[in-house]
Write a protein that holds these residues in place. Structure first.
Motif, short mmCIF file in Angstrom:
data_model
loop_
_atom_site.label_atom_id
_atom_site.label_comp_id
_atom_site.label_asym_id
_atom_site.label_seq_id
_atom_site.Cartn_x
_atom_site.Cartn_y
_atom_site.Cartn_z
N THR A 1 -4.98 -3.89 2.24
CA THR A 1 -6.33 -4.37 1.97
C THR A 1 -6.75 -3.99 0.57
O THR A 1 -6.25 -3.03 -0.01
CB THR A 1 -7.35 -3.80 2.98
N VAL A 2 -7.68 -4.78 0.04
CA VAL A 2 -8.25 -4.48 -1.27
C VAL A 2 -9.77 -4.48 -1.11
O VAL A 2 -10.33 -5.31 -0.40
CB VAL A 2 -7.80 -5.50 -2.35
N HIS A 3 -10.42 -3.49 -1.73
CA HIS A 3 -11.88 -3.40 -1.69
C HIS A 3 -12.41 -4.02 -2.97
O HIS A 3 -12.10 -3.58 -4.07
CB HIS A 3 -12.32 -1.94 -1.59
N SER A 4 -13.19 -5.07 -2.80
CA SER A 4 -13.71 -5.80 -3.95
C SER A 4 -15.08 -6.36 -3.60
O SER A 4 -15.28 -6.88 -2.50
CB SER A 4 -12.75 -6.93 -4.32
N GLN A 5 -15.99 -6.25 -4.52
CA GLN A 5 -17.34 -6.79 -4.37
C GLN A 5 -18.01 -6.31 -3.08
O GLN A 5 -18.63 -7.08 -2.36
CB GLN A 5 -17.31 -8.31 -4.45
N GLY A 6 -17.82 -5.03 -2.76
CA GLY A 6 -18.48 -4.42 -1.64
C GLY A 6 -17.89 -4.70 -0.27
O GLY A 6 -18.49 -4.35 0.74
N ARG A 7 -16.71 -5.30 -0.23
CA ARG A 7 -16.10 -5.57 1.08
C ARG A 7 -14.58 -5.41 0.99
O ARG A 7 -14.01 -5.45 -0.08
CB ARG A 7 -16.46 -6.95 1.61
N ASP A 8 -13.96 -5.25 2.16
CA ASP A 8 -12.51 -5.15 2.24
C ASP A 8 -11.92 -6.50 2.59
O ASP A 8 -12.42 -7.19 3.48
CB ASP A 8 -12.08 -4.13 3.29
N GLU A 9 -10.88 -6.88 1.90
CA GLU A 9 -10.18 -8.13 2.15
C GLU A 9 -8.74 -7.81 2.51
O GLU A 9 -8.07 -7.04 1.81
CB GLU A 9 -10.21 -9.01 0.91
N ILE A 10 -8.25 -8.39 3.59
CA ILE A 10 -6.86 -8.20 3.99
C ILE A 10 -5.99 -9.12 3.13
O ILE A 10 -6.20 -10.33 3.10
CB ILE A 10 -6.65 -8.52 5.48
N LEU A 11 -5.02 -8.52 2.44
CA LEU A 11 -4.10 -9.30 1.63
C LEU A 11 -2.92 -9.78 2.46
O LEU A 11 -2.31 -10.80 2.15
CB LEU A 11 -3.60 -8.49 0.44
N GLY A 12 -2.56 -9.03 3.50
CA GLY A 12 -1.45 -9.41 4.36
C GLY A 12 -0.72 -8.19 4.86
O GLY A 12 -1.18 -7.06 4.69
N THR A 13 0.43 -8.43 5.46
CA THR A 13 1.30 -7.35 5.92
C THR A 13 2.52 -7.30 5.03
O THR A 13 3.24 -8.29 4.89
CB THR A 13 1.73 -7.58 7.38
N ALA A 14 2.71 -6.15 4.41
CA ALA A 14 3.86 -5.96 3.53
C ALA A 14 4.99 -5.30 4.31
O ALA A 14 4.76 -4.42 5.14
CB ALA A 14 3.48 -5.09 2.34
#
Length: 74
Positions: free
Chosen positions: A20-33
């Protein structure tokens, strides 16, 4: 709580780690590595330049619940 904007979560029971990446006040799931290569691809897609250089930088990435660069639960 970490100040690192990217979190590599604990290995799943099977294999792989959610990213996940935290950006603009929220967490976004990028995927499963499933490997460092997958992680680098996700980071490139998120607009990070030269992502290979930040994999071990705890200002950028927090590796939770397992060793860095370790992708399976076993």
């Amino acid at each position: 709580m970490s100040s690192a904007p990217i979190v590599v979560h604990p290995p799943s029971n099977t294999v792989g780690r959610r990213v996940t990446v935290h950006s603009q006040g929220r967490d976004e799931i990028l995927g499963t590595a499933y490997s460092d290569h997958d992680l680098v691809v996700f980071l490139e897609g998120a607009g990070i330049q030269d992502p290979d250089s930040i994999l071990d930088d705890d200002r950028w990435i927090e590796w939770r619940g397992g060793r860095a660069h370790h992708w399976s639960a076993a």
